[in-house]
Design a protein around this motif. Sequence first.
Motif, PDB file in Angstrom:
ATOM      1  N   SER A 126       0.830  -1.207   0.000  1.00  0.00           N
ATOM      2  CA  SER A 126       0.000   0.000   0.000  1.00  0.00           C
ATOM      3  C   SER A 126       0.861   1.252   0.000  1.00  0.00           C
ATOM      4  CB  SER A 126      -0.919   0.003   1.224  1.00  0.00           C
ATOM      5  OG  SER A 126      -1.815  -1.094   1.190  1.00  0.00           O
ATOM      6  N   ASN A 127       1.898   1.245   0.813  1.00  0.00           N
ATOM      7  CA  ASN A 127       2.801   2.401   0.872  1.00  0.00           C
ATOM      8  C   ASN A 127       3.490   2.626  -0.471  1.00  0.00           C
ATOM      9  OD1 ASN A 127       2.160   2.810   3.561  1.00  0.00           O
ATOM     10  ND2 ASN A 127       3.954   1.700   4.340  1.00  0.00           N
ATOM     11  N   ALA A 128       3.924   1.537  -1.084  1.00  0.00           N
ATOM     12  CA  ALA A 128       4.592   1.651  -2.379  1.00  0.00           C
ATOM     13  C   ALA A 128       3.644   2.210  -3.433  1.00  0.00           C
ATOM     14  CB  ALA A 128       5.116   0.284  -2.810  1.00  0.00           C
ATOM     15  N   PHE A 129       2.399   1.724  -3.418  1.00  0.00           N
ATOM     16  CA  PHE A 129       1.443   2.221  -4.411  1.00  0.00           C
ATOM     17  C   PHE A 129       1.148   3.698  -4.194  1.00  0.00           C
ATOM     18  CE2 PHE A 129      -2.570   3.109  -6.412  1.00  0.00           C
ATOM     19  CZ  PHE A 129      -2.476   2.433  -7.618  1.00  0.00           C
ATOM     20  N   ASN A 130       1.007   4.105  -2.944  1.00  0.00           N
ATOM     21  CA  ASN A 130       0.738   5.509  -2.666  1.00  0.00           C
ATOM     22  C   ASN A 130       1.873   6.408  -3.152  1.00  0.00           C
ATOM     23  OD1 ASN A 130      -1.802   5.147  -1.519  1.00  0.00           O
ATOM     24  ND2 ASN A 130      -0.973   4.811   0.542  1.00  0.00           N
ATOM     25  N   LYS A 131       3.114   5.947  -3.013  1.00  0.00           N
ATOM     26  CA  LYS A 131       4.260   6.711  -3.508  1.00  0.00           C
ATOM     27  C   LYS A 131       4.228   6.822  -5.021  1.00  0.00           C
ATOM     28  CE  LYS A 131       7.387   5.663   0.336  1.00  0.00           C
ATOM     29  NZ  LYS A 131       8.641   4.987   0.759  1.00  0.00           N
ATOM     30  N   LEU A 132       3.920   5.720  -5.678  1.00  0.00           N
ATOM     31  CA  LEU A 132       3.863   5.735  -7.134  1.00  0.00           C
ATOM     32  C   LEU A 132       2.715   6.603  -7.642  1.00  0.00           C
ATOM     33  CD1 LEU A 132       4.603   1.974  -7.886  1.00  0.00           C
ATOM     34  CD2 LEU A 132       6.117   3.903  -8.384  1.00  0.00           C
ATOM     35  N   SER A 133       1.575   6.516  -6.987  1.00  0.00           N
ATOM     36  CA  SER A 133       0.423   7.303  -7.432  1.00  0.00           C
ATOM     37  C   SER A 133       0.661   8.793  -7.242  1.00  0.00           C
ATOM     38  CB  SER A 133      -0.853   6.870  -6.696  1.00  0.00           C
ATOM     39  OG  SER A 133      -0.779   7.193  -5.316  1.00  0.00           O
ATOM     40  N   GLY A 134       1.551   9.154  -6.307  1.00  0.00           N
ATOM     41  CA  GLY A 134       1.878  10.550  -6.088  1.00  0.00           C
ATOM     42  C   GLY A 134       2.856  11.114  -7.096  1.00  0.00           C
ATOM     43  N   ASP A 135       3.384  10.280  -7.963  1.00  0.00           N
ATOM     44  CA  ASP A 135       4.315  10.715  -8.998  1.00  0.00           C
ATOM     45  C   ASP A 135       3.527  10.944 -10.291  1.00  0.00           C
ATOM     46  OD1 ASP A 135       6.251  11.044 -10.929  1.00  0.00           O
ATOM     47  OD2 ASP A 135       7.423   9.284 -10.362  1.00  0.00           O
ATOM     48  N   ASP A 136       3.446  12.191 -10.708  1.00  0.00           N
ATOM     49  CA  ASP A 136       2.653  12.537 -11.888  1.00  0.00           C
ATOM     50  C   ASP A 136       3.083  11.800 -13.150  1.00  0.00           C
ATOM     51  OD1 ASP A 136       1.395  14.275 -10.226  1.00  0.00           O
ATOM     52  OD2 ASP A 136       2.100  16.115 -11.184  1.00  0.00           O
ATOM     53  N   SER A 137       4.328  11.378 -13.207  1.00  0.00           N
ATOM     54  CA  SER A 137       4.833  10.754 -14.439  1.00  0.00           C
ATOM     55  C   SER A 137       4.450   9.286 -14.565  1.00  0.00           C
ATOM     56  CB  SER A 137       6.360  10.878 -14.504  1.00  0.00           C
ATOM     57  OG  SER A 137       6.978  10.054 -13.526  1.00  0.00           O
ATOM     58  N   VAL A 138       3.975   8.663 -13.479  1.00  0.00           N
ATOM     59  CA  VAL A 138       3.618   7.242 -13.516  1.00  0.00           C
ATOM     60  C   VAL A 138       2.238   7.080 -14.157  1.00  0.00           C
ATOM     61  CG1 VAL A 138       3.154   5.165 -12.164  1.00  0.00           C
ATOM     62  CG2 VAL A 138       5.013   6.698 -11.494  1.00  0.00           C
ATOM     63  N   LEU A 139       2.191   6.349 -15.257  1.00  0.00           N
ATOM     64  CA  LEU A 139       0.949   6.215 -16.022  1.00  0.00           C
ATOM     65  C   LEU A 139       0.210   4.917 -15.720  1.00  0.00           C
ATOM     66  CD1 LEU A 139      -0.348   8.157 -17.958  1.00  0.00           C
ATOM     67  CD2 LEU A 139       0.781   6.992 -19.849  1.00  0.00           C
ATOM     68  N   ALA A 140       0.922   3.918 -15.201  1.00  0.00           N
ATOM     69  CA  ALA A 140       0.304   2.640 -14.822  1.00  0.00           C
ATOM     70  C   ALA A 140       1.261   1.904 -13.901  1.00  0.00           C
ATOM     71  CB  ALA A 140       0.005   1.786 -16.053  1.00  0.00           C
ATOM     72  N   VAL A 141       0.710   0.981 -13.104  1.00  0.00           N
ATOM     73  CA  VAL A 141       1.513   0.183 -12.177  1.00  0.00           C
ATOM     74  C   VAL A 141       1.422  -1.282 -12.580  1.00  0.00           C
ATOM     75  CG1 VAL A 141       1.721  -0.627  -9.789  1.00  0.00           C
ATOM     76  CG2 VAL A 141       1.316   1.793 -10.250  1.00  0.00           C
ATOM     77  N   LEU A 142       2.555  -1.941 -12.605  1.00  0.00           N
ATOM     78  CA  LEU A 142       2.640  -3.367 -12.889  1.00  0.00           C
ATOM     79  C   LEU A 142       2.748  -4.092 -11.561  1.00  0.00           C
ATOM     80  CD1 LEU A 142       5.469  -2.931 -15.558  1.00  0.00           C
ATOM     81  CD2 LEU A 142       2.995  -2.829 -15.973  1.00  0.00           C
ATOM     82  N   GLY A 143       1.778  -4.960 -11.238  1.00  0.00           N
ATOM     83  CA  GLY A 143       1.794  -5.640  -9.955  1.00  0.00           C
ATOM     84  C   GLY A 143       0.597  -5.222  -9.129  1.00  0.00           C
ATOM     85  N   PRO A 144       0.592  -5.609  -7.834  1.00  0.00           N
ATOM     86  CA  PRO A 144       1.571  -6.388  -7.076  1.00  0.00           C
ATOM     87  C   PRO A 144       1.651  -7.865  -7.466  1.00  0.00           C
ATOM     88  CG  PRO A 144       0.253  -5.010  -5.610  1.00  0.00           C
ATOM     89  CD  PRO A 144      -0.421  -5.028  -6.948  1.00  0.00           C
ATOM     90  N   THR A 145       2.456  -8.588  -6.679  1.00  0.00           N
ATOM     91  CA  THR A 145       2.795  -9.963  -7.018  1.00  0.00           C
ATOM     92  C   THR A 145       1.753 -10.970  -6.543  1.00  0.00           C
ATOM     93  OG1 THR A 145       5.165  -9.475  -7.026  1.00  0.00           O
ATOM     94  CG2 THR A 145       4.534 -11.768  -6.734  1.00  0.00           C
ATOM     95  N   ILE A 146       1.508 -11.042  -5.249  1.00  0.00           N
ATOM     96  CA  ILE A 146       0.636 -12.080  -4.698  1.00  0.00           C
ATOM     97  C   ILE A 146      -0.755 -11.527  -4.408  1.00  0.00           C
ATOM     98  CG2 ILE A 146       2.558 -13.410  -3.761  1.00  0.00           C
ATOM     99  CD1 ILE A 146       1.897 -12.245  -1.005  1.00  0.00           C
ATOM    100  N   SER A 147      -1.699 -12.398  -4.137  1.00  0.00           N
ATOM    101  CA  SER A 147      -3.084 -11.982  -3.946  1.00  0.00           C
ATOM    102  C   SER A 147      -3.270 -11.087  -2.726  1.00  0.00           C
ATOM    103  CB  SER A 147      -3.987 -13.217  -3.837  1.00  0.00           C
ATOM    104  OG  SER A 147      -4.085 -13.879  -5.081  1.00  0.00           O
ATOM    105  N   ALA A 148      -2.574 -11.373  -1.637  1.00  0.00           N
ATOM    106  CA  ALA A 148      -2.746 -10.585  -0.413  1.00  0.00           C
ATOM    107  C   ALA A 148      -2.325  -9.133  -0.622  1.00  0.00           C
ATOM    108  CB  ALA A 148      -1.945 -11.206   0.726  1.00  0.00           C
ATOM    109  N   THR A 149      -1.208  -8.906  -1.282  1.00  0.00           N
ATOM    110  CA  THR A 149      -0.745  -7.544  -1.518  1.00  0.00           C
ATOM    111  C   THR A 149      -1.579  -6.855  -2.595  1.00  0.00           C
ATOM    112  OG1 THR A 149       0.947  -8.430  -3.002  1.00  0.00           O
ATOM    113  CG2 THR A 149       1.618  -7.964  -0.746  1.00  0.00           C
ATOM    114  N   THR A 150      -2.037  -7.624  -3.562  1.00  0.00           N
ATOM    115  CA  THR A 150      -2.881  -7.061  -4.619  1.00  0.00           C
ATOM    116  C   THR A 150      -4.223  -6.610  -4.067  1.00  0.00           C
ATOM    117  OG1 THR A 150      -1.812  -8.496  -6.242  1.00  0.00           O
ATOM    118  CG2 THR A 150      -3.892  -7.492  -6.883  1.00  0.00           C
ATOM    119  N   ALA A 151      -4.784  -7.386  -3.145  1.00  0.00           N
ATOM    120  CA  ALA A 151      -6.055  -7.022  -2.524  1.00  0.00           C
ATOM    121  C   ALA A 151      -5.939  -5.696  -1.773  1.00  0.00           C
ATOM    122  CB  ALA A 151      -6.504  -8.122  -1.570  1.00  0.00           C
TER     123      ALA A 151
END
Length: 395
Positions: free
Chosen positions: A101-126
Amino acid sequence: MNTRFTAKFVTICAATGLAVSLAGCSGGSLSENSGSDSAAQGNTITLGSITTNSGTAAAYGEAEVAGFKLAISEINKAGGINGKKVKLESMDDKGDPTESSNAFNKLSGDDSVLAVLGPTISATTAAVAPLADQSKLVAIAPAATADSIESGNYLFRACFKDSYQGEIAARFAAKTLKVKKVAVLYGTGDPYSSGTAESFMKEAKQLGLDVVDQESSSSADDTEYSSQLQKIQASGAEFLYAPYYYSIAGPYIIPQARSVGFNGVVMGPDGYDGLKLTDNVSLYNKVYYTTHYSPDDKENSKVADFIKSFRSENKSDPNTFSALSYDTVYMAKQAIEKAGKNPTREQVRKALAGSKFDGVTGSFTLDKTGSPKKSVIVLEMKDGKPVFNSTVKPA
């Protein structure tokens, strides 16, 4: 993948040498501003990635990163996306939902990021699914198969869902093997086992198969199944669907089925990958299972090219997770190209929803839940080894 299957496949990777280096990747400095409605400007397109590069599931994440990097390298050599070079901003979630969740929030705060690949497992993806919706930033999970993950808005998958395997197995039984009488054995305490079995039975009945017996165990970890298998044998079943894990189906269910006289087909889902065998490998003849990818798939011309490129880049053979992650990048590329020259995140999401895609792990259309209705590989055990049998295409 679900948590149980994650642990299983990590063991396989370690045993077979499929995993690549376990060195983790970390992200660079990121903007704190929301970029949900910003367009891709400049000469670079940034794709974020969240994978498990450390801890017990590191083999998963590192295999995915290898697939991401290969695809991005190919894309950049071919001129990029809409003429722009692609940059990967990679984050390690350590297999922990909070870290993810922390990693996604950091990426979403970067205007240049257009899409995220991942997460890996079901628990982190949920954990990431609601965050993707809130930030309006597309995430494409390569291998998170759990049906319970909320997807279809800004979260999508490159893999099929667990329940889809049950449908495909029923279709394989009816259309390819042409059996008439089928039985089911599953663990009631395990969502992966019981959910896949339920979808198999529903599809089997719709296809006109006769479900002659339905047996269960209290969990998916039991080691004694003789009483259930004796009933299945007495039912006259020609085909047994037993969705358990490699460590249970291999040394217990299949040998015990043969010992009570059941000589019909035994089939399972991708939990059979790395099936643990007894010394008598002949017991495993007429055993099949569904999976996402096979290097022996000659029906898909993209497979051979992918393997050749992966070997050249990594000096090793790719596994399922590298193949799925490779396709994930090309799914993102296709959506970004369709969205236009300087697309917003919302435009990328619109372009991805319901899209059709042809990849290494199959051809598919994303359904309303953001999951593929895709081709599925069926492997058959021969002389104790899994070999490519066929590809079952979506109905």
